[in-house]
Design a protein around this motif. Structure first.
Motif, mmCIF file in Angstrom:
data_model
loop_
_atom_site.group_PDB
_atom_site.id
_atom_site.type_symbol
_atom_site.label_atom_id
_atom_site.label_comp_id
_atom_site.label_asym_id
_atom_site.label_seq_id
_atom_site.Cartn_x
_atom_site.Cartn_y
_atom_site.Cartn_z
ATOM 1 N N VAL A 1 0.859 -1.178 0.000
ATOM 2 C CA VAL A 1 0.000 0.000 0.000
ATOM 3 C C VAL A 1 0.899 1.232 0.000
ATOM 4 O O VAL A 1 1.844 1.312 0.779
ATOM 5 C CB VAL A 1 -0.930 0.052 1.250
ATOM 6 N N ASP A 2 0.631 2.156 -0.904
ATOM 7 C CA ASP A 2 1.340 3.440 -0.940
ATOM 8 C C ASP A 2 0.311 4.553 -0.823
ATOM 9 O O ASP A 2 -0.826 4.397 -1.267
ATOM 10 C CB ASP A 2 2.068 3.636 -2.277
ATOM 11 N N VAL A 3 0.723 5.666 -0.272
ATOM 12 C CA VAL A 3 -0.186 6.810 -0.136
ATOM 13 C C VAL A 3 0.489 8.041 -0.739
ATOM 14 O O VAL A 3 1.714 8.172 -0.690
ATOM 15 C CB VAL A 3 -0.567 7.026 1.356
ATOM 16 N N ALA A 4 -0.288 8.927 -1.345
ATOM 17 C CA ALA A 4 0.254 10.173 -1.894
ATOM 18 C C ALA A 4 -0.757 11.287 -1.703
ATOM 19 O O ALA A 4 -1.956 11.059 -1.581
ATOM 20 C CB ALA A 4 0.564 10.015 -3.389
ATOM 21 N N GLN A 5 -0.200 12.487 -1.702
ATOM 22 C CA GLN A 5 -1.037 13.675 -1.668
ATOM 23 C C GLN A 5 -1.659 13.826 -3.056
ATOM 24 O O GLN A 5 -0.984 13.577 -4.061
ATOM 25 C CB GLN A 5 -0.101 14.837 -1.354
ATOM 26 N N VAL A 6 -2.926 14.198 -3.113
ATOM 27 C CA VAL A 6 -3.565 14.411 -4.407
ATOM 28 C C VAL A 6 -2.775 15.472 -5.177
ATOM 29 O O VAL A 6 -2.326 16.450 -4.577
ATOM 30 C CB VAL A 6 -5.047 14.832 -4.205
ATOM 31 N N ASP A 7 -2.569 15.247 -6.466
ATOM 32 C CA ASP A 7 -1.792 16.144 -7.328
ATOM 33 C C ASP A 7 -0.286 16.095 -7.081
ATOM 34 O O ASP A 7 0.445 16.957 -7.539
ATOM 35 C CB ASP A 7 -2.259 17.610 -7.220
ATOM 36 N N SER A 8 0.182 15.113 -6.325
ATOM 37 C CA SER A 8 1.623 14.983 -6.140
ATOM 38 C C SER A 8 2.059 13.615 -6.640
ATOM 39 O O SER A 8 1.368 12.623 -6.435
ATOM 40 C CB SER A 8 1.990 15.116 -4.658
ATOM 41 N N PRO A 9 3.196 13.556 -7.312
ATOM 42 C CA PRO A 9 3.672 12.250 -7.793
ATOM 43 C C PRO A 9 4.481 11.480 -6.747
ATOM 44 O O PRO A 9 5.009 10.413 -7.045
ATOM 45 C CB PRO A 9 4.567 12.641 -8.975
ATOM 46 N N ILE A 10 4.603 12.005 -5.547
ATOM 47 C CA ILE A 10 5.466 11.353 -4.557
ATOM 48 C C ILE A 10 4.666 10.372 -3.706
ATOM 49 O O ILE A 10 3.782 10.764 -2.950
ATOM 50 C CB ILE A 10 6.159 12.393 -3.645
ATOM 51 N N TRP A 11 5.005 9.116 -3.891
ATOM 52 C CA TRP A 11 4.298 8.060 -3.139
ATOM 53 C C TRP A 11 5.074 7.714 -1.888
ATOM 54 O O TRP A 11 6.287 7.572 -1.921
ATOM 55 C CB TRP A 11 4.132 6.814 -4.014
ATOM 56 N N HIS A 12 4.338 7.557 -0.788
ATOM 57 C CA HIS A 12 4.946 7.135 0.467
ATOM 58 C C HIS A 12 4.543 5.684 0.718
ATOM 59 O O HIS A 12 3.351 5.384 0.764
ATOM 60 C CB HIS A 12 4.445 7.999 1.635
ATOM 61 N N ALA A 13 5.540 4.830 0.890
ATOM 62 C CA ALA A 13 5.234 3.420 1.142
ATOM 63 C C ALA A 13 4.665 3.246 2.541
ATOM 64 O O ALA A 13 5.004 3.997 3.457
ATOM 65 C CB ALA A 13 6.504 2.583 1.009
ATOM 66 N N MET A 14 3.781 2.267 2.676
ATOM 67 C CA MET A 14 3.275 1.924 4.004
ATOM 68 C C MET A 14 3.772 0.518 4.345
ATOM 69 O O MET A 14 4.016 -0.296 3.461
ATOM 70 C CB MET A 14 1.744 1.978 4.035
ATOM 71 N N ASP A 15 3.944 0.273 5.636
ATOM 72 C CA ASP A 15 4.359 -1.049 6.121
ATOM 73 C C ASP A 15 3.160 -1.737 6.752
ATOM 74 O O ASP A 15 2.370 -1.079 7.413
ATOM 75 C CB ASP A 15 5.402 -0.882 7.244
ATOM 76 N N ARG A 16 3.106 -3.044 6.596
ATOM 77 C CA ARG A 16 2.014 -3.743 7.282
ATOM 78 C C ARG A 16 2.408 -3.962 8.736
ATOM 79 O O ARG A 16 3.417 -4.596 9.033
ATOM 80 C CB ARG A 16 1.711 -5.081 6.594
ATOM 81 N N ASP A 17 1.641 -3.373 9.654
ATOM 82 C CA ASP A 17 1.938 -3.505 11.090
ATOM 83 C C ASP A 17 1.511 -4.879 11.586
ATOM 84 O O ASP A 17 2.253 -5.575 12.260
ATOM 85 C CB ASP A 17 1.187 -2.439 11.894
ATOM 86 N N TYR A 18 0.279 -5.236 11.311
ATOM 87 C CA TYR A 18 -0.252 -6.560 11.659
ATOM 88 C C TYR A 18 -1.538 -6.717 10.859
ATOM 89 O O TYR A 18 -2.155 -5.716 10.471
ATOM 90 C CB TYR A 18 -0.532 -6.696 13.169
ATOM 91 N N GLY A 19 -1.949 -7.937 10.635
ATOM 92 C CA GLY A 19 -3.239 -8.198 9.982
ATOM 93 C C GLY A 19 -3.513 -7.212 8.859
ATOM 94 O O GLY A 19 -2.690 -7.046 7.955
ATOM 95 N N PRO A 20 -4.650 -6.534 8.889
ATOM 96 C CA PRO A 20 -5.010 -5.611 7.816
ATOM 97 C C PRO A 20 -4.594 -4.167 8.102
ATOM 98 O O PRO A 20 -5.125 -3.248 7.483
ATOM 99 C CB PRO A 20 -6.544 -5.744 7.789
ATOM 100 N N VAL A 21 -3.685 -3.960 9.039
ATOM 101 C CA VAL A 21 -3.314 -2.595 9.450
ATOM 102 C C VAL A 21 -1.955 -2.200 8.866
ATOM 103 O O VAL A 21 -0.967 -2.911 9.031
ATOM 104 C CB VAL A 21 -3.304 -2.453 10.988
ATOM 105 N N TRP A 22 -1.947 -1.072 8.162
ATOM 106 C CA TRP A 22 -0.743 -0.561 7.516
ATOM 107 C C TRP A 22 -0.456 0.849 8.038
ATOM 108 O O TRP A 22 -1.384 1.612 8.318
ATOM 109 C CB TRP A 22 -0.967 -0.464 6.000
ATOM 110 N N SER A 23 0.838 1.192 8.162
ATOM 111 C CA SER A 23 1.141 2.559 8.585
ATOM 112 C C SER A 23 2.310 3.124 7.786
ATOM 113 O O SER A 23 3.125 2.386 7.234
ATOM 114 C CB SER A 23 1.437 2.612 10.089
#
Ligand SMILES: *[C@@H]1O[C@H](CO)[C@@H](O)[C@H](O)[C@H]1NC(C)=O
Ligand SMILES: *[C@@H]1O[C@H](CO)[C@@H](O)[C@H](O)[C@H]1NC(C)=O
Length: 267
Positions: free
Chosen positions: A180-202
């Motif tokens: 799962v990656d997250v980015a600010q709308v209108d920005s090409p910079i993606w921030h990776a997320m790590d899976r903490d446990y089960g279905p939870v990513w941070s």
């Protein structure tokens, strides 16, 4: 963006090499099923779904052995389970969602009571309950959420403000979310997320206090693919505890080379 994308693709290939050989999800498996000895509410479970689990497959949930739980990757996967005693049990069995780990127990699945008795034919529920542990066959099936898109709940995070933790909810289809990656709308910079446990990513780093959108890598057996949310999912003023609709749903069924185990054994 390109660099992080190819890095993720590299990771994806790595994951697939590792998982696909053993991930014959559609195979019918044979095991034993028990039921929770206490009147466990479906909301109890290591996947951390809380009371939302009541909405999954009619509140029918299961704890799975480590092989099914897959270190939490199996959280939210759907299974069809039926007991092999055809005198007592219906051939359709019951559909359950995995919400918990069943540690160190020879029983492959532990169902909540509602799910367990749903395997019984009319009038046979008490007899099934008396048996307590029964031989079952089960297989993974696509999850169906007619009333929900894939959604996220914003979780509390110990890392402090501007870090984001999300719990993935209502994942349809029969695939795993591997990135799962997250980015600010209108920005090409993606921030990776790590899976903490089960279905939870941070997030590893901070995320800007702007509208955010997401992309995910899901497996479809030997192939992985990217899913992009079509719009901002989180507003700039997202709040912890709120659930946000991602505007997409997954309907893919893993295409796996499971022959001969995917032989249509389940009739
Ligand atoms: C497995 O769990 C079930 C239900 O909790 C329990 O009844 C059974 O005794 C357990 N078996 C073992 C071997 O611990
Ligand atoms: C899922 O998202 C689509 C696109 O944003 C929307 O049109 C649809 O109403 C949503 N479905 C549900 C069940 O919320």
């Amino acid at each position: 963006m390109e660099a992080s994308k190819s890095a993720s693709f590299f990771l994806l290939c790595f994951f697939l090499l590792f998982f696909s050989a053993s991930a014959c999800d559609r195979c019918v498996r044979h095991s034993k099923a028990a039921h929770f000895s206490y009147s466990a509410s479906p909301s109890v479970g290591t996947c951390g779904y809380g009371s939302m689990a009541l909405e999954f497959t009619g509140g029918h949930v299961a704890a799975g052995s480590p092989a099914i739980y897959r270190d939490g990757l199996g959280c939210g996967a759907c299974f069809q389970v039926r007991c092999k005693n055809t005198r007592v049990c219906r051939s359709a069995g019951v559909k359950v969602t995995l919400t918990d780990l069943n540690k160190g127990n020879s029983t492959g699945l532990v169902l909540n009571k509602g799910a367990f008795v749903s395997m019984a034919k009319n009038g046979k529920a008490q007899e099934l309950m008396r048996r307590g542990i029964v031989d079952v066959e089960y297989k993974r099936i696509p999850c169906e959420y007619s009333r929900h898109n894939l959604s996220i709940r914003v979780e509390e995070t110990k890392k402090g403000s501007n870090h984001l933790a999300i719990k993935l909810l209502y994942q349809g289809g029969q695939t795993d979310i591997l990135g799962v990656d997250v980015a600010q709308v209108d920005s090409p910079i993606w921030h990776a997320m790590d899976r903490d446990y089960g279905p939870v990513w941070s997030t590893i780093g901070r995320v800007p206090a702007r509208s955010l959108y997401f992309r995910m890598v899901i497996t479809g057996g030997y192939d992985g693919k990217w899913l992009w949310t079509p719009k901002a999912v989180l507003p700039a003023d997202w709040t912890i505890g709120s659930v946000y609709d991602m505007g997409i749903q997954i309907a893919d069924t893993a295409q796996e080379d499971c022959y001969p185990c995917d032989s249509g054994e389940w009739k």
